[in-house]
Design a protein around this motif. Sequence first.
Motif, PDB file in Angstrom:
ATOM      1  N   UNK A  99       0.551  -0.980  -0.008  1.00 40.82           N
ATOM      2  CA  UNK A  99       0.041  -0.107   0.204  1.00 40.82           C
ATOM      3  C   UNK A  99       0.665   1.472  -0.103  1.00 40.82           C
ATOM      4  N   UNK A 126      -6.194   3.968   9.654  1.00 41.89           N
ATOM      5  CA  UNK A 126      -5.477   2.120  10.471  1.00 41.89           C
ATOM      6  C   UNK A 126      -4.098   2.145  11.320  1.00 41.89           C
ATOM      7  N   UNK A 152     -15.403  12.284  16.413  1.00 43.50           N
ATOM      8  CA  UNK A 152     -16.619  11.200  16.899  1.00 43.50           C
ATOM      9  C   UNK A 152     -16.844  12.071  18.497  1.00 43.50           C
ATOM     10  N   UNK A 212      -3.057  -5.789   3.979  1.00 42.32           N
ATOM     11  CA  UNK A 212      -2.814  -4.730   3.863  1.00 42.32           C
ATOM     12  C   UNK A 212      -3.909  -4.651   2.418  1.00 42.32           C
ATOM     13  N   UNK A 214      -8.164  -4.269   2.254  1.00 39.18           N
ATOM     14  CA  UNK A 214      -9.161  -2.643   1.872  1.00 39.18           C
ATOM     15  C   UNK A 214     -10.031  -3.292   3.037  1.00 39.18           C
ATOM     16  N   UNK A 264      -8.182  -3.657   6.469  1.00 37.07           N
ATOM     17  CA  UNK A 264      -7.079  -2.121   7.500  1.00 37.07           C
ATOM     18  C   UNK A 264      -8.742  -0.819   7.609  1.00 37.07           C
ATOM     19  N   UNK A 295      -8.756  -3.604  12.386  1.00 36.93           N
ATOM     20  CA  UNK A 295      -8.532  -1.765  13.246  1.00 36.93           C
ATOM     21  C   UNK A 295      -9.845  -2.328  13.738  1.00 36.93           C
ATOM     22  N   UNK A 335     -14.894   3.001  15.561  1.00 40.76           N
ATOM     23  CA  UNK A 335     -13.851   2.712  14.962  1.00 40.76           C
ATOM     24  C   UNK A 335     -15.439   2.800  13.480  1.00 40.76           C
ATOM     25  N   UNK A 336     -14.893   3.546  12.159  1.00 36.00           N
ATOM     26  CA  UNK A 336     -16.280   4.125  11.870  1.00 36.00           C
ATOM     27  C   UNK A 336     -17.352   2.521  11.341  1.00 36.00           C
ATOM     28  N   UNK A 337     -17.911   2.756  11.064  1.00 33.55           N
ATOM     29  CA  UNK A 337     -18.879   1.586  10.874  1.00 33.55           C
ATOM     30  C   UNK A 337     -18.703  -0.039  11.683  1.00 33.55           C
ATOM     31  N   UNK A 338     -18.660   0.840  13.022  1.00 32.46           N
ATOM     32  CA  UNK A 338     -18.209  -0.541  13.613  1.00 32.46           C
ATOM     33  C   UNK A 338     -18.959  -2.168  13.785  1.00 32.46           C
ATOM     34  N   UNK A 349     -17.312   2.379   1.414  1.00 34.43           N
ATOM     35  CA  UNK A 349     -16.249   2.287   1.645  1.00 34.43           C
ATOM     36  C   UNK A 349     -15.134   1.152   0.529  1.00 34.43           C
ATOM     37  N   UNK A 387     -15.224   0.676  -2.910  1.00 30.34           N
ATOM     38  CA  UNK A 387     -14.895   1.490  -3.386  1.00 30.34           C
ATOM     39  C   UNK A 387     -12.766   1.400  -3.988  1.00 30.34           C
ATOM     40  N   UNK A 388     -12.567   0.315  -3.405  1.00 28.18           N
ATOM     41  CA  UNK A 388     -10.713   0.098  -3.550  1.00 28.18           C
ATOM     42  C   UNK A 388     -10.976  -1.205  -3.486  1.00 28.18           C
TER      43      UNK A 388
END
Lengths: 173, 462
Positions: free
Chosen positions: A59, A96, A117, B124, B126, B129, B134, B151-154, B331, B334-335
Amino acid sequence: MIKKLKFLTQVAIILSVGIYFWQRLGSGLRPFGTVLTDLQRMLITERNLTYDQKMLSLRPDEYFLAQQIIKYTPPDAVIYFPPPEYVDPGLSIISYFIYPRIPIFLDSQKLLTTRGKNGELGNYILLYNDFPDFPVSASSLFLFDSTIPQTFENITIGLPDPRFSGKKGIIRL
Amino acid sequence: MILLGLFITLSIGWLFLDAINLDAKLFEKLGLSFIISSGIQTLFFFAIAEQSNNAAPRLYWITSAVLLVGLFLLKKYIRGSGPNSRFKSAESQSPLNLLGQLALIGVVALFMIISVYSIYTPVYVTDALALYDFRAKVMFLTGTLNSMHEVNNWMSYPPFTSLVHLFIRFLGSDNPHIFYTLMYLSFALVFYAHLNKYTTRTVSAIGTFAMYSSPIVLWQSRQPLTNLPYAIFLCSSIMYLLWAFSNRKVNLPPLLISALCLGLTSWVRITDPFWLVPFFVTSLLLFIRKEFLLMAIFIFISSSIRNVWLDHVARYSIIDIVRSSQSVISNIVSTPSSPASPIANPIAEPDPLLSRLSNPAVTAFAFFWPYFMDAVKPTILVFAPFIFIESFWFKNKSQIILLSMISLLFLSLWAGTVFASQTFFYWKELGNAVSRLSGLFVPLMWFYVFRSPFWKQFKLLQ
């Protein structure tokens, strides 16, 4: 008639198994060469690579940026990131790498009063893809891209500025 | 330390299987121990950690010790009232010929190659991570369970994968890939044992190699994603369900395993509709056989696991879980995180044919079919003629149930895509997700193919 049908089905199965193996063999031989190269790389030539080196090859963009952010900010930093129109969506995974630093991804209004947040306000801004494109009074700016680290103190930044255009860095508010 | 963790995991699973008196051979018990123990350990850890908001290494050791002692005592208690069934099995004792031996060697060789990739490569992709690893990293660094809410959208995915990653960090490594590689090998052992209940050892070995070498699932076995554990729990649930109903009398231990594995699918991915298929088929079969007590047990086990995560989310978030899934999916898709798909991005190049199709069901089908085929090809080449020969000549009831479930799972995928097309504006970006999810059909198709009596006519395979 039924016997004939049964025979035909069996022929069809045998043919399909044959086609399956032919297909797998055809698509499998090339990857097998790749696998051998990979094994040689992982077990011999690149066996002693560090986590950083591996991540920089897997990455490169996100990990390099994260390393620089970590270098120039304290662990409790809260960093404003550019709105979606300025960044690749994949950049969000940088959270991360830089944890416990908190990124706040701004929306298109780009308000520096945006809170995280837990209600925290940002104390850094990421200089990225000609963002911020509005005047910002910074106590310091660290540029990442240069071979010699460049630091500017007490400066007002507002892109476009030929000194910073197209560069990446971190702005301390 | 990792080896100690592996030993603990296997011991917990083994004791559990002994406690419910499952009649299985050594390799099936080993494989199944690993699969269900990962679920039991993470569930138990989560239940205790939730009470104290603690996610420290000490809690891992305490919960593991409690599980080991508790299951040992339970096993002792149950064994006192029932026969010891260790290693008794009615499976095929036919010899394994050279072809079968080569197939098993192939499985071992593939496992070793994948292990090298797993051990060498750090996390690695997406998806991992952004969410799975995370959450584990945050919990590990803070020592608290609720820190994962940072963490977003946990809440979009249950914490199975994150807790497994957390355990691996407790054991001294930050690379969780090997768990997925081992889980796939464990599933191969279970798969082989189940095939062996219906056919010769050689055919079972070849079937296991065919399944194990399937590209999409093999790729998933070295990626820290939810797809592989989900597929393994779902396929195991279906295989044990078929075993449970293989005689006139419903076989209780496999039914319990089926219920547990079905519940654990919701512990990996909560919003996918596939669990409904084994749930309704089992409930219906138990209802027809008037096994109302077993039906209640089955429904209780499979549903209560589902509620563990839903209750936690309800307690800590007022955000609609489906809505949160939307954002994390957007999210993720998109990758690219999977091998390059040969299919062009439909967003980038809108298909005029697709845009002309107004009926949502047809539109959804036209959209997901290439992705589905991308995942199951070339397995479906072999599977398709077997549908014909099994349905018209062999007419095996168990095969008919399996085929019905595969068909219903396919309909669920279709219905899910129709739902997505009517709900999410970016639904056409979900092609990669559909492709990865379709991997769960591959083991079931191979299972259907190699259970067939068709192979018995070939002397080479005896």
